[in-house]
Design a protein around this motif. Sequence first.
Motif, PDB file in Angstrom:
ATOM      1  N   CYS A 104      34.728  25.831  25.676  1.00 52.84           N
ATOM      2  CA  CYS A 104      33.414  26.431  25.921  1.00 52.84           C
ATOM      3  C   CYS A 104      33.475  27.573  26.939  1.00 52.84           C
ATOM      4  CB  CYS A 104      32.421  25.366  26.381  1.00 52.84           C
ATOM      5  SG  CYS A 104      32.883  24.509  27.884  1.00 52.84           S
ATOM      6  N   TYR A 105      34.439  27.568  27.813  1.00 52.78           N
ATOM      7  CA  TYR A 105      34.513  28.597  28.849  1.00 52.78           C
ATOM      8  C   TYR A 105      34.857  29.966  28.273  1.00 52.78           C
ATOM      9  CZ  TYR A 105      34.850  24.165  31.217  1.00 52.78           C
ATOM     10  OH  TYR A 105      34.626  22.875  31.614  1.00 52.78           O
ATOM     11  N   THR A 106      35.368  29.987  27.045  1.00 50.72           N
ATOM     12  CA  THR A 106      35.713  31.272  26.430  1.00 50.72           C
ATOM     13  C   THR A 106      34.470  32.091  26.088  1.00 50.72           C
ATOM     14  OG1 THR A 106      35.795  30.321  24.205  1.00 50.72           O
ATOM     15  CG2 THR A 106      37.847  30.347  25.476  1.00 50.72           C
ATOM     16  N   PHE A 107      33.290  31.479  26.076  1.00 45.12           N
ATOM     17  CA  PHE A 107      32.059  32.246  25.839  1.00 45.12           C
ATOM     18  C   PHE A 107      31.818  33.255  26.952  1.00 45.12           C
ATOM     19  CE2 PHE A 107      28.675  30.743  22.673  1.00 45.12           C
ATOM     20  CZ  PHE A 107      29.604  30.522  21.690  1.00 45.12           C
ATOM     21  N   GLY A 108      32.515  33.121  28.056  1.00 50.48           N
ATOM     22  CA  GLY A 108      32.405  34.093  29.138  1.00 50.48           C
ATOM     23  C   GLY A 108      32.859  35.488  28.725  1.00 50.48           C
ATOM     24  N   THR A 109      33.565  35.606  27.614  1.00 48.18           N
ATOM     25  CA  THR A 109      34.004  36.923  27.144  1.00 48.18           C
ATOM     26  C   THR A 109      32.820  37.812  26.760  1.00 48.18           C
ATOM     27  OG1 THR A 109      34.251  36.113  24.878  1.00 48.18           O
ATOM     28  CG2 THR A 109      36.194  36.056  26.280  1.00 48.18           C
ATOM     29  N   PHE A 110      31.660  37.233  26.535  1.00 42.57           N
ATOM     30  CA  PHE A 110      30.480  38.013  26.166  1.00 42.57           C
ATOM     31  C   PHE A 110      29.750  38.566  27.384  1.00 42.57           C
ATOM     32  CE2 PHE A 110      30.910  34.762  22.772  1.00 42.57           C
ATOM     33  CZ  PHE A 110      31.293  35.624  21.762  1.00 42.57           C
ATOM     34  N   LEU A 111      30.270  38.306  28.569  1.00 42.31           N
ATOM     35  CA  LEU A 111      29.595  38.702  29.808  1.00 42.31           C
ATOM     36  C   LEU A 111      30.358  39.795  30.548  1.00 42.31           C
ATOM     37  CD1 LEU A 111      28.843  35.109  31.098  1.00 42.31           C
ATOM     38  CD2 LEU A 111      27.167  36.718  30.210  1.00 42.31           C
ATOM     39  N   GLU A 112      29.606  40.531  31.374  1.00 43.09           N
ATOM     40  CA  GLU A 112      30.253  41.464  32.292  1.00 43.09           C
ATOM     41  C   GLU A 112      31.002  40.653  33.339  1.00 43.09           C
ATOM     42  OE1 GLU A 112      27.603  44.499  33.872  1.00 43.09           O
ATOM     43  OE2 GLU A 112      26.192  43.990  32.277  1.00 43.09           O
ATOM     44  N   GLU A 113      32.007  41.276  33.949  1.00 41.34           N
ATOM     45  CA  GLU A 113      32.839  40.578  34.926  1.00 41.34           C
ATOM     46  C   GLU A 113      32.023  39.949  36.047  1.00 41.34           C
ATOM     47  OE1 GLU A 113      36.171  39.888  34.894  1.00 41.34           O
ATOM     48  OE2 GLU A 113      36.071  40.683  32.856  1.00 41.34           O
ATOM     49  N   LYS A 114      30.979  40.610  36.490  1.00 46.80           N
ATOM     50  CA  LYS A 114      30.219  40.107  37.636  1.00 46.80           C
ATOM     51  C   LYS A 114      29.455  38.821  37.330  1.00 46.80           C
ATOM     52  CE  LYS A 114      26.400  43.300  36.734  1.00 46.80           C
ATOM     53  NZ  LYS A 114      25.654  44.430  37.303  1.00 46.80           N
ATOM     54  N   TYR A 115      29.252  38.502  36.061  1.00 50.82           N
ATOM     55  CA  TYR A 115      28.530  37.287  35.693  1.00 50.82           C
ATOM     56  C   TYR A 115      29.454  36.131  35.304  1.00 50.82           C
ATOM     57  CZ  TYR A 115      24.659  40.577  35.355  1.00 50.82           C
ATOM     58  OH  TYR A 115      23.722  41.536  35.624  1.00 50.82           O
ATOM     59  N   LYS A 116      30.740  36.391  35.128  1.00 49.63           N
ATOM     60  CA  LYS A 116      31.654  35.357  34.638  1.00 49.63           C
ATOM     61  C   LYS A 116      31.801  34.154  35.576  1.00 49.63           C
ATOM     62  CE  LYS A 116      34.191  38.184  31.406  1.00 49.63           C
ATOM     63  NZ  LYS A 116      35.467  38.724  30.966  1.00 49.63           N
ATOM     64  N   PHE A 187      27.518  38.699  46.851  1.00 57.88           N
ATOM     65  CA  PHE A 187      27.621  38.775  48.311  1.00 57.88           C
ATOM     66  C   PHE A 187      29.079  38.950  48.741  1.00 57.88           C
ATOM     67  CE2 PHE A 187      28.419  36.487  52.292  1.00 57.88           C
ATOM     68  CZ  PHE A 187      27.644  37.246  53.162  1.00 57.88           C
ATOM     69  N   LEU A 188      29.968  38.129  48.189  1.00 56.42           N
ATOM     70  CA  LEU A 188      31.379  38.213  48.558  1.00 56.42           C
ATOM     71  C   LEU A 188      32.015  39.510  48.081  1.00 56.42           C
ATOM     72  CD1 LEU A 188      32.519  34.528  47.923  1.00 56.42           C
ATOM     73  CD2 LEU A 188      32.138  35.655  50.138  1.00 56.42           C
ATOM     74  N   ALA A 189      31.593  40.002  46.920  1.00 56.42           N
ATOM     75  CA  ALA A 189      32.138  41.269  46.421  1.00 56.42           C
ATOM     76  C   ALA A 189      31.735  42.420  47.345  1.00 56.42           C
ATOM     77  CB  ALA A 189      31.640  41.521  44.986  1.00 56.42           C
ATOM     78  N   ARG A 190      30.465  42.439  47.745  1.00 55.44           N
ATOM     79  CA  ARG A 190      30.014  43.488  48.685  1.00 55.44           C
ATOM     80  C   ARG A 190      30.768  43.390  49.998  1.00 55.44           C
ATOM     81  NH1 ARG A 190      24.824  42.360  46.712  1.00 55.44           N
ATOM     82  NH2 ARG A 190      24.453  40.972  48.463  1.00 55.44           N
ATOM     83  N   ARG A 191      30.912  42.179  50.474  1.00 57.69           N
ATOM     84  CA  ARG A 191      31.572  41.953  51.762  1.00 57.69           C
ATOM     85  C   ARG A 191      33.016  42.405  51.768  1.00 57.69           C
ATOM     86  NH1 ARG A 191      31.729  36.026  54.575  1.00 57.69           N
ATOM     87  NH2 ARG A 191      32.679  36.669  56.520  1.00 57.69           N
ATOM     88  N   GLN A 192      33.698  42.227  50.638  1.00 54.44           N
ATOM     89  CA  GLN A 192      35.106  42.614  50.523  1.00 54.44           C
ATOM     90  C   GLN A 192      35.292  43.996  49.928  1.00 54.44           C
ATOM     91  OE1 GLN A 192      37.089  39.443  48.439  1.00 54.44           O
ATOM     92  NE2 GLN A 192      36.684  37.962  50.049  1.00 54.44           N
ATOM     93  N   GLY A 193      34.201  44.674  49.640  1.00 55.24           N
ATOM     94  CA  GLY A 193      34.266  46.026  49.108  1.00 55.24           C
ATOM     95  C   GLY A 193      34.747  46.104  47.677  1.00 55.24           C
ATOM     96  N   VAL A 194      34.498  45.048  46.909  1.00 52.47           N
ATOM     97  CA  VAL A 194      34.899  45.021  45.490  1.00 52.47           C
ATOM     98  C   VAL A 194      33.739  45.493  44.645  1.00 52.47           C
ATOM     99  CG1 VAL A 194      35.639  43.546  43.583  1.00 52.47           C
ATOM    100  CG2 VAL A 194      36.500  43.129  45.895  1.00 52.47           C
ATOM    101  N   GLU A 195      34.017  46.434  43.770  1.00 46.39           N
ATOM    102  CA  GLU A 195      32.972  46.957  42.873  1.00 46.39           C
ATOM    103  C   GLU A 195      32.874  46.060  41.645  1.00 46.39           C
ATOM    104  OE1 GLU A 195      30.485  50.374  41.533  1.00 46.39           O
ATOM    105  OE2 GLU A 195      31.809  50.466  43.246  1.00 46.39           O
ATOM    106  N   LEU A 196      31.675  45.539  41.396  1.00 50.14           N
ATOM    107  CA  LEU A 196      31.466  44.689  40.216  1.00 50.14           C
ATOM    108  C   LEU A 196      30.753  45.454  39.121  1.00 50.14           C
ATOM    109  CD1 LEU A 196      30.520  41.233  41.723  1.00 50.14           C
ATOM    110  CD2 LEU A 196      32.639  41.901  40.663  1.00 50.14           C
TER     111      LEU A 196
END
Length: 196
Positions: A104-116, A187-196
């Motif tokens: 079931c976790y493979t359905f994550g392929t339909f999402l943008e990286e930030k929602y996975k 929050f963690l992406a912003r804090r670490q400077g990762v672009e989602l």
Amino acid sequence: MQGTFFALLQDAQTDPQVGGFFGTLGRAAEWFIGLFQAGADTFVGFVTGIIPLLIILLTAFYTLTNLIGQDRVHRAARFAAGNIFTRYTLLPVMAVFFLTNPMCYTFGTFLEEKYKPAFYDSAVSFVHPPLGLFPHVNAGELFVWLGVATGIQKLGLPLGDLAVRYLIAGLVVIFIRGIFTQYITQFLARRQGVEL
């Protein structure tokens, strides 16, 4: 000498009054064999009860998926990924129902990286709640539901009500977890400077 030892061992296994070393050894042997006998009894119960049911359910749902068509299932999954409500309720439900755990976790392929990460959290939280109604979704951990169901049956309470409540509670929980995990990820992406 050997005959005497085995005679004493036999007495220790059959006579609860035998004490000392041989009595302890006999009780330990009985417990050891009893442990495997209990496992064998459980296995026989699964082979004659739940395993045929699960095989039939899995066959039915794979047939249904093939009849609907994989393209249609994928389109429905892309639609469900479209907004925050369906992303953390409908998409995990579809994934768990049609693909079961762990596919079931493979359905994550339909999402943008930030929602996975949030989808994964929702999906992994939903593999237990529907077991009362749909045991095929997580057959490997059906013992969790069966343990609870046995206790409920001993109390004389209906299982259907419990199964529906598990499902509803699961839907509420996966929605809340999805939203919180999405927020934490951002929050963690912003804090670490990762672009989602």
